[in-house]
Enzyme design. Structure first.
Site, PDB file in Angstrom:
ATOM      1  N   LYS A  44       0.873  -1.153  -0.168  1.00  0.00           N
ATOM      2  CA  LYS A  44       0.057  -0.087   0.107  1.00  0.00           C
ATOM      3  C   LYS A  44       0.759   1.402   0.101  1.00  0.00           C
ATOM      4  O   LYS A  44       2.052   1.147   0.316  1.00  0.00           O
ATOM      5  CB  LYS A  44      -0.924   0.007   1.279  1.00  0.00           C
ATOM      6  CG  LYS A  44      -1.938  -1.079   1.004  1.00  0.00           C
ATOM      7  CD  LYS A  44      -3.335  -1.091   1.799  1.00  0.00           C
ATOM      8  CE  LYS A  44      -4.233  -1.907   1.470  1.00  0.00           C
ATOM      9  NZ  LYS A  44      -5.566  -1.907   2.286  1.00  0.00           N
ATOM     10  N   ARG A  76      -3.233 -10.507   4.314  1.00  0.00           N
ATOM     11  CA  ARG A  76      -3.850 -10.829   3.104  1.00  0.00           C
ATOM     12  C   ARG A  76      -2.644  -9.839   2.019  1.00  0.00           C
ATOM     13  O   ARG A  76      -2.222  -8.737   2.340  1.00  0.00           O
ATOM     14  CB  ARG A  76      -5.035  -9.974   2.681  1.00  0.00           C
ATOM     15  CG  ARG A  76      -5.439 -10.068   1.411  1.00  0.00           C
ATOM     16  CD  ARG A  76      -6.752  -9.284   1.313  1.00  0.00           C
ATOM     17  NE  ARG A  76      -7.381  -9.131   0.086  1.00  0.00           N
ATOM     18  CZ  ARG A  76      -7.032  -8.160  -0.933  1.00  0.00           C
ATOM     19  NH1 ARG A  76      -6.242  -7.124  -0.680  1.00  0.00           N
ATOM     20  NH2 ARG A  76      -7.687  -8.100  -2.221  1.00  0.00           N
TER      21      ARG A  76
END
Length: 279
Positions: free
Chosen positions: A218, A258
């Site tokens: 991210k 994840r």
């Protein structure tokens, strides 16, 4: 139909990300053909992913929505083929119709980044399916979600809002034992919010549900690793930072992580587990 998944509630789960989209932030377009998606999904499983999370709609900041028919067309053939190959899957969707079609095709888990807030039919549909359900903290769709990143105390407010989403799920008939929580890093969150949630993840774990943590590649990691000119580290060069966040999360009690880079994560967790054993 009541679905009885053969997998998924084991601790320290590594969930592999499979985006069958043209526009996801890290790997959009790489796996948007059926053959490429199946090959990569099998590879993620071979590397140690306990679940392969198949998503057909990008949820990156600013992303525009697609229609349900397109989303179903993208995810269902991939889920069906992976299921036939013995690969356990989840479906990453905010739509009840997509969730139902995916579970019918073999998905074992519904991973809803909106936690039931985007589609009023999602909670009753998941209740009827009986499958594990990931409730992520969410405040709005991708196109405008960053304007909603306003918190007095992000950890407490995420806890409170997740608790409200859980209450709605329970009221709809979803069993407590199939609920998994996700604090929603990057979704209506600034970098500072993401770091606070990472540091205090134990407070989300303390809600009493399995927690799925998703920091993989991210933008806040890219910003941390920016070069001397202030240019963020490219998404595909954030694997080591992602592994570090995954270890922090598991050490804090997260049920699973994840990630895009499954092998690196599995290897790091093997080392971490070994340190937890008696000498």
């Amino acid at each position: 139909m009541i679905w009885s998944p053969p997998v998924v509630m084991a601790p320290q789960m590594v969930v592999g990300i499979l985006n069958v989209t043209p526009d996801s932030f890290s790997d959009g377009g790489r796996y948007d053909s059926l053959g490429a998606a199946i090959t990569h999904g099998c590879q993620l499983h071979d590397e140690g992913a306990g679940l392969v999370d198949v998503g057909g709609e990008s949820t990156r900041p600013g992303a525009q929505r697609i229609d349900a028919a397109t989303e179903i067309h993208r995810v269902v053939p991939v889920i069906r083929a992976l299921t036939e190959a013995g690969v356990p899957t989840s479906v990453d969707t905010t739509r009840a119709t997509v969730a139902a079609a995916a579970v019918e095709a073999g998905a074992a888990v519904v991973n809803d980044v909106s936690g039931g807030l985007a589609d009023p039919e999602m909670l009753p549909v998941v209740a009827s399916l009986g499958c594990p359900y990931v409730i992520m903290h969410w405040r709005g769709h991708s196109a405008g979600m960053q304007a909603l990143a306003v918190y007095d105390d992000v950890v407490q407010m995420v806890r409170d809002e997740l608790s409200q989403q859980v209450d709605a799920a329970l009221a709809a008939g979803i069993a407590r034992e199939v609920i998994i929580l996700d604090p929603g890093l990057g979704f209506a969150k600034t970098a500072a919010h993401n770091w606070a949630l990472t540091k205090h993840l134990d407070r989300i774990v303390d809600l009493g549900f399995p927690v799925l943590f998703g920091a993989s590649r991210k933008s806040y990691l890219g910003a941390l690793l920016a070069d001397d000119q202030g240019r963020p580290r490219p998404a595909d060069q954030r694997a080591a930072a992602t592994v570090a966040t995954s270890l922090i999360a598991i050490a804090a009690g997260a049920w699973g992580v994840r990630v895009h880079d499954v092998q690196d994560t599995v290897d790091a967790l093997a080392v971490w587990r070994r340190t937890q054993e008696e000498p």
